[in-house]
Design a protein around this motif. Structure first.
Motif, PDB file in Angstrom:
ATOM      1  N   PRO A 143       0.847  -1.202   0.000  1.00  0.00           N
ATOM      2  CA  PRO A 143       0.000   0.000   0.000  1.00  0.00           C
ATOM      3  C   PRO A 143       0.873   1.239   0.000  1.00  0.00           C
ATOM      4  CG  PRO A 143       0.033  -1.014   2.174  1.00  0.00           C
ATOM      5  CD  PRO A 143       0.741  -1.959   1.230  1.00  0.00           C
ATOM      6  N   PRO A 144       0.398   2.237  -0.748  1.00  0.00           N
ATOM      7  CA  PRO A 144       1.214   3.458  -0.765  1.00  0.00           C
ATOM      8  C   PRO A 144       1.357   4.024   0.626  1.00  0.00           C
ATOM      9  CG  PRO A 144      -0.980   3.888  -1.628  1.00  0.00           C
ATOM     10  CD  PRO A 144      -0.880   2.408  -1.438  1.00  0.00           C
ATOM     11  N   THR A 145       2.493   4.537   0.843  1.00  0.00           N
ATOM     12  CA  THR A 145       2.735   5.133   2.155  1.00  0.00           C
ATOM     13  C   THR A 145       1.888   6.394   2.276  1.00  0.00           C
ATOM     14  OG1 THR A 145       5.003   4.322   2.077  1.00  0.00           O
ATOM     15  CG2 THR A 145       4.499   6.052   3.693  1.00  0.00           C
ATOM     16  N   PRO A 146       1.002   6.422   3.254  1.00  0.00           N
ATOM     17  CA  PRO A 146       0.177   7.632   3.380  1.00  0.00           C
ATOM     18  C   PRO A 146       1.072   8.834   3.607  1.00  0.00           C
ATOM     19  CG  PRO A 146       0.058   6.328   5.380  1.00  0.00           C
ATOM     20  CD  PRO A 146       0.814   5.506   4.368  1.00  0.00           C
ATOM     21  N   PRO A 147       0.642   9.935   2.993  1.00  0.00           N
ATOM     22  CA  PRO A 147       1.484  11.124   3.188  1.00  0.00           C
ATOM     23  C   PRO A 147       1.552  11.500   4.655  1.00  0.00           C
ATOM     24  CG  PRO A 147      -0.635  11.726   2.263  1.00  0.00           C
ATOM     25  CD  PRO A 147      -0.577  10.225   2.259  1.00  0.00           C
ATOM     26  N   THR A 148       2.676  11.930   5.012  1.00  0.00           N
ATOM     27  CA  THR A 148       2.838  12.352   6.402  1.00  0.00           C
ATOM     28  C   THR A 148       1.997  13.603   6.619  1.00  0.00           C
ATOM     29  OG1 THR A 148       5.092  11.510   6.360  1.00  0.00           O
ATOM     30  CG2 THR A 148       4.512  13.043   8.148  1.00  0.00           C
ATOM     31  N   PRO A 149       1.036  13.509   7.531  1.00  0.00           N
ATOM     32  CA  PRO A 149       0.182  14.695   7.725  1.00  0.00           C
ATOM     33  C   PRO A 149       1.028  15.879   8.172  1.00  0.00           C
ATOM     34  CG  PRO A 149      -0.091  13.158   9.538  1.00  0.00           C
ATOM     35  CD  PRO A 149       0.764  12.467   8.503  1.00  0.00           C
ATOM     36  N   GLU A 150       0.666  16.975   7.548  1.00  0.00           N
ATOM     37  CA  GLU A 150       1.358  18.188   7.954  1.00  0.00           C
ATOM     38  C   GLU A 150       0.973  18.502   9.390  1.00  0.00           C
ATOM     39  OE1 GLU A 150       3.499  20.021   6.381  1.00  0.00           O
ATOM     40  OE2 GLU A 150       3.485  18.832   4.525  1.00  0.00           O
ATOM     41  N   PRO A 151       1.900  18.900  10.164  1.00  0.00           N
ATOM     42  CA  PRO A 151       1.516  19.264  11.534  1.00  0.00           C
ATOM     43  C   PRO A 151       0.567  20.458  11.499  1.00  0.00           C
ATOM     44  CG  PRO A 151       3.753  19.971  11.055  1.00  0.00           C
ATOM     45  CD  PRO A 151       3.312  19.140   9.892  1.00  0.00           C
ATOM     46  N   PRO A 152      -0.432  20.431  12.350  1.00  0.00           N
ATOM     47  CA  PRO A 152      -1.386  21.556  12.332  1.00  0.00           C
ATOM     48  C   PRO A 152      -0.638  22.862  12.546  1.00  0.00           C
ATOM     49  CG  PRO A 152      -1.541  20.328  14.384  1.00  0.00           C
ATOM     50  CD  PRO A 152      -0.652  19.538  13.479  1.00  0.00           C
ATOM     51  N   VAL A 153      -1.117  23.806  11.743  1.00  0.00           N
ATOM     52  CA  VAL A 153      -0.484  25.122  11.854  1.00  0.00           C
ATOM     53  C   VAL A 153      -0.978  25.780  13.138  1.00  0.00           C
ATOM     54  CG1 VAL A 153      -0.213  27.377  10.761  1.00  0.00           C
ATOM     55  CG2 VAL A 153      -0.368  25.295   9.364  1.00  0.00           C
ATOM     56  N   THR A 154      -0.058  26.090  13.929  1.00  0.00           N
ATOM     57  CA  THR A 154      -0.425  26.776  15.175  1.00  0.00           C
ATOM     58  C   THR A 154      -0.779  28.216  14.829  1.00  0.00           C
ATOM     59  OG1 THR A 154       1.139  25.395  16.353  1.00  0.00           O
ATOM     60  CG2 THR A 154       0.353  27.376  17.494  1.00  0.00           C
TER      61      THR A 154
END
Length: 425
Positions: A351-362
Motif C-alpha cells: 500500500p502506498p505510504t500515506p502522506p505524512t500529515p502536515e503538523p497543524p499550523v499553530t
C-alpha cells in the motif's frame, strides 16, 4: 770545525733566503696586479673588490670547505593497514543425491499388480515402522525382490513358468502386495475389507535356506510355530511376524530377547510344516491405530516402511519426510513425478505510504494589545486650606428697647394694611 761552522751558517741562512723569495713573489704579484686588464680571465677580486692577478689570487686564495648537503629525508612511509579478509563461511555440502540407477526401483506404495489395482491403498505413503532395518541380510550388490507370489511366474494366478523365473528376480520392479487378493482374510485397512496382510519378499536369488532373516528391532520373541511363524514384539508394542522360514534354521525361542540385526532363521518355502509355497519371506506387522473414531489392533501396510529401510541399507538417506511419509524419488520410484509446489499467492501490492500529515499550523496568537499606560496616580486632593477664621465679631450690642409708638402710628399702619389687602382682591 770549519766544516761544522759552514753547515751551521748554511742552516741559519736558509730561513732568510725563503723569506726573501716570498717577498719577491709577493712584489711580483702585486706589480702584475696593477697592470692586469679588467675582465681578464687571469684576474680575480680580493675581498675588497680590487682586481688581482691570477698569481696573487693563488697566493691569497682561501679554500672554504663546502658543507656537505644533508640528504633529503625520505618522507615516512605510512604503512598500509592490512585489509581484513572476512573468513569465508564454509559452504554447506548438499546431501549427495542418489545415483540415477542404484540397482533397484519400485512402484509407489499401494500400486498393486494391475489385476489388483483397485484393492490397494493408493496414496498411503505413511511409514508405520520408521525405525526398522530390512528383514533380510543384504550384502553389497544384493537386492531383495518384493512382488506377488500368486501373480508372478510360478504362482497359481500367474502367467506360467517356475518360481525361479528371472522375471521374479528383477530388482527394478519391486511392488507392494498388501491387500492383494486373499479370500477370507479380514483386513480392516484394505479398501475391500479383506486381502493379503503383509509383504512377500523373495531373496536375492532363488535358493532355499541360504538367506538370513534378521530381527528388525530390539525385542522379545513371542512365538515360534510349527508353521514356522516367528513372532517378535518391539518395545513400542508393535508385533512383527515372519513366515515360511525352514524349521531347521530357526535360531530363537519363545521369551528370548533379541537385538536389531540378530539372525532369526533362513528363508524357505515351508507352509503348514511342509513345502507348500515359493521361496520367500512373508513379513507383516500389527499395531494399535485409530481408524475413524475408534482405536483398533490391526495389520498395517508395511511396503513404505520396507522401502525406507531398503534405501537406507543401500546408502540412501532422507527417505522419510517431515510428515512421516515415504519421500517421492523419481530416481528410483517408477512413474513418480515430483509434485509441483503450490503457487504462492501473489504478494499484495505494497500500500502506498500515506502522506505524512502536515503538523497543524499553530495559529499566530493575536498581537498582545499594548499595555495601557498606567494611569497616573491621582494626586491626593489638596485639602483646601481652611479660610482663616474670621475674627470673632464684637459682641452685638443689646437692642435698644423699642420705643412705644403713638396712636397715629398705629392708625397709619392699619390703613396701609387695609389698602394693600384691597388691591389684592
Amino acid at each position: 770545525m770549519p766544516a761544522a761552522k759552514a753547515e751551521t751558517k748554511a742552516t741559519a741562512g736558509a730561513p732568510a733566503a725563503s723569506a726573501r723569495r716570498d717577498v719577491v713573489a709577493y712584489a711580483f704579484a702585486k706589480g702584475a696586479a696593477r697592470v692586469a686588464p679588467a675582465g681578464n680571465a687571469d684576474t680575480c677580486a680580493d675581498p675588497g673588490g680590487r682586481l688581482l692577478h691570477q698569481a696573487k689570487c693563488e697566493l691569497n686564495q682561501t679554500t672554504t670547505p663546502t658543507p656537505p648537503i644533508p640528504p633529503t629525508p625520505e618522507p615516512p612511509v605510512t604503512p598500509t593497514p592490512p585489509t581484513p579478509t572476512p573468513p569465508t563461511p564454509p559452504t554447506p555440502t548438499p546431501p549427495t543425491p542418489p545415483a540415477v540407477n542404484p540397482g533397484f526401483a519400485y512402484y509407489a506404495p499401494g500400486d498393486l499388480h494391475p489385476e489388483d489395482k483397485k484393492r490397494g491403498r493408493a496414496g498411503d505413503r505413511f511409514v508405520y515402522l520408521p525405525n526398522i532395518i530390512y528383514p533380510l541380510k543384504l550384502g553389497d550388490g544384493l537386492h531383495p525382490h518384493m512382488n506377488s507370489q500368486i501373480r508372478g511366474p510360478g504362482g497359481y494366478l500367474g502367467p506360467g513358468g517356475g518360481q525361479c523365473d528371472k522375471r521374479n528376480y528383477d530388482p527394478m520392479f519391486q511392488r507392494d502386495d498388501f491387500c492383494e487378493l486373499r479370500d477370507g482374510r479380514k483386513t480392516e485397512m484394505c479398501p475391500t475389507g479383506e486381502g493379503h496382510q503383509g509383504q512377500d519378499i523373495r531373496p536375492p536369488k532363488c535358493e532355499d535356506k541360504k538367506w538370513d532373516v534378521v530381527a528388525v528391532v530390539d525385542g522379545k520373541i513371542t512365538q515360534v510355530t510349527s508353521n514356522t511363524t516367528v513372532g517378535l514384539r518391539g518395545a513400542d508394542g508393535t508385533e512383527y511376524l515372519y513366515l515360511h522360514m525352514h524349521s531347521s534354521t530357526i535360531k530363537v525361542k519363545v521369551g528370548q530377547s533379541v537385538k536389531q540385526g540378530d539372525v532369526l532363521g533362513r528363508v524357505s518355502n515351508i507352509m503348514g510344516g511342509k513345502v507348500a509355497t515359493t521361496i520367500h519371506l512373508h513379513f507383516e506387522a500389527r499395531q494399535s491405530i485409530q481408524i475413524g473414531s475408534k482405536v483398533v489392533s490391526t495389520k498395517v501396510p508395511v511396503f513404505a516402511s520396507l522401502v525406507a529401510a531398503y534405501r537406507k541399507s543401500k546408502g540412501i538417506e532422507n527417505s522419510i519426510d517431515a510428515d512421516g511419509k515415504l519421500v517421492i524419488d523419481p530416481n528410483v520410484e517408477i512413474g513418480a513425478v515430483l509434485p509441483t509446489p503450490p503457487t504462492p499467492p501473489p504478494t499484495p501490492p505494497t500500500p502506498p505510504t500515506p502522506p505524512t500529515p502536515e503538523p497543524p499550523v499553530t495559529p499566530t496568537p493575536p498581537p498582545t494589545p499594548p499595555t495601557p499606560p498606567t494611569p497616573p496616580t491621582p494626586e491626593p486632593p489638596v485639602t483646601p486650606t481652611p479660610p482663616p477664621t474670621p475674627p470673632t465679631p464684637p459682641p452685638t450690642p443689646p437692642e435698644p428697647p423699642k420705643q412705644e409708638q403713638g396712636w397715629w402710628s398705629t392708625g397709619w399702619k392699619y390703613v396701609t394694611d387695609w389698602w394693600a389687602g384691597y388691591w389684592k382682591k
